[in-house]
Write a protein that holds these residues in place. Structure first.
Motif, PDB file in Angstrom:
ATOM      1  N   ARG A 263      -4.903  46.130 -75.025  1.00 35.43           N
ATOM      2  CA  ARG A 263      -4.223  46.490 -73.778  1.00 35.43           C
ATOM      3  C   ARG A 263      -5.137  47.344 -72.901  1.00 35.43           C
ATOM      4  O   ARG A 263      -6.038  48.011 -73.397  1.00 35.43           O
TER       5      ARG A 263
ATOM      6  N   SER B 131      -1.158  50.716 -71.723  1.00 37.53           N
ATOM      7  CA  SER B 131      -0.235  50.382 -70.641  1.00 37.53           C
ATOM      8  C   SER B 131      -0.278  48.886 -70.364  1.00 37.53           C
ATOM      9  O   SER B 131      -1.240  48.204 -70.705  1.00 37.53           O
TER      10      SER B 131
ATOM     11  N   THR C 151       6.563  54.111 -74.467  1.00 37.15           N
ATOM     12  CA  THR C 151       5.871  55.349 -74.121  1.00 37.15           C
ATOM     13  C   THR C 151       4.889  55.692 -75.237  1.00 37.15           C
ATOM     14  O   THR C 151       5.106  55.352 -76.403  1.00 37.15           O
ATOM     15  N   TRP C 152       3.834  56.376 -74.861  1.00 39.85           N
ATOM     16  CA  TRP C 152       2.765  56.726 -75.796  1.00 39.85           C
ATOM     17  C   TRP C 152       2.399  58.185 -75.675  1.00 39.85           C
ATOM     18  O   TRP C 152       2.569  58.788 -74.615  1.00 39.85           O
TER      19      TRP C 152
ATOM     20  N   SER D 127       3.383  55.618 -80.658  1.00 42.25           N
ATOM     21  CA  SER D 127       4.613  55.331 -79.912  1.00 42.25           C
ATOM     22  C   SER D 127       5.763  55.229 -80.897  1.00 42.25           C
ATOM     23  O   SER D 127       5.628  54.604 -81.948  1.00 42.25           O
TER      24      SER D 127
ATOM     25  N   THR E 215      -5.458  50.705 -70.382  1.00 46.35           N
ATOM     26  CA  THR E 215      -4.898  52.046 -70.510  1.00 46.35           C
ATOM     27  C   THR E 215      -4.710  52.660 -69.129  1.00 46.35           C
ATOM     28  O   THR E 215      -5.376  52.286 -68.166  1.00 46.35           O
ATOM     29  N   THR E 216      -3.801  53.600 -69.066  1.00 41.47           N
ATOM     30  CA  THR E 216      -3.601  54.430 -67.891  1.00 41.47           C
ATOM     31  C   THR E 216      -3.571  55.871 -68.382  1.00 41.47           C
ATOM     32  O   THR E 216      -2.790  56.196 -69.288  1.00 41.47           O
TER      33      THR E 216
END
Length: 177
Positions: A56, A64, A143-144, A137, A58-59
């Protein structure tokens, strides 16, 4: 082999149901990720379904968005002895140098009595991956947060293919005076 942490593990963290784990990483060079490896152990029970590994974006240092690529294996086939497992991704993804990504692990059908452990560095500050962090999570990846402490990292290897010169952006037809 591009990014990795494959030595120094001194603990594990559990993956089952809504409890997902991840490791962020930052490629030093652009390349196409083709597979990942993870050091896993079946800790207890007979986990149903698949152990899933995804890539994935990331943000702000946390996974994310949607999966960029995915792979899986039958969770119950994982050994009760810590072993490295390879995951060939369903699609190669071009990773940009200096941009952070995440490997995300889940066992959606697992539960508190049937789960997989991901080996990790927890207590050993000298063996850590400096290009990312272990993340966790408790709600199936909605959410992380950072896992554990500032030097915790999961055991991982990220494999891929170099970007050819033909695939890199080219400037043509532009005259600069």
């Amino acid at each position: 082999l591009y990014e990795y942490l494959n030595t120094g593990d001194d603990d594990y963290s559990t993956v089952y149901g809504a409890n997902w784990k991840g490791q962020t990483f930052t490629p030093a060079t652009a390349h196409t990720v083709a597979s990942t490896s993870s050091k896993l152990i079946k800790v207890t029970g007979t986990p149903a379904g698949n152990f899933v590994a995804n890539i994935r974006a990331t943000t702000a240092g946390l996974p994310s968005g949607a999966n960029l690529a995915t792979s899986s294996m039958v969770a119950n086939n994982i050994s009760t002895t810590a072993t490295w497992y390879g995951f060939v991704l369903d699609a190669g993804v071009l990773l940009t140098a200096g941009t952070q990504y995440a490997i995300v692990w889940s066992v959606p059908s697992g539960d508190v009595s049937n789960y997989i452990g991901i080996r990790m560095v927890y207590q050993n500050a000298s063996d850590q991956y400096t290009g990312g962090k272990a993340v966790t999570s408790a709600d199936s990846g909605a959410t992380w947060s950072q896992a554990y402490n500032d030097y915790s990292d999961f055991m991982f290897e990220e494999w891929g293919d170099p970007v050819s010169a033909a695939a890199e952006p080219q400037m043509s037809g532009i005259i600069i005076e």
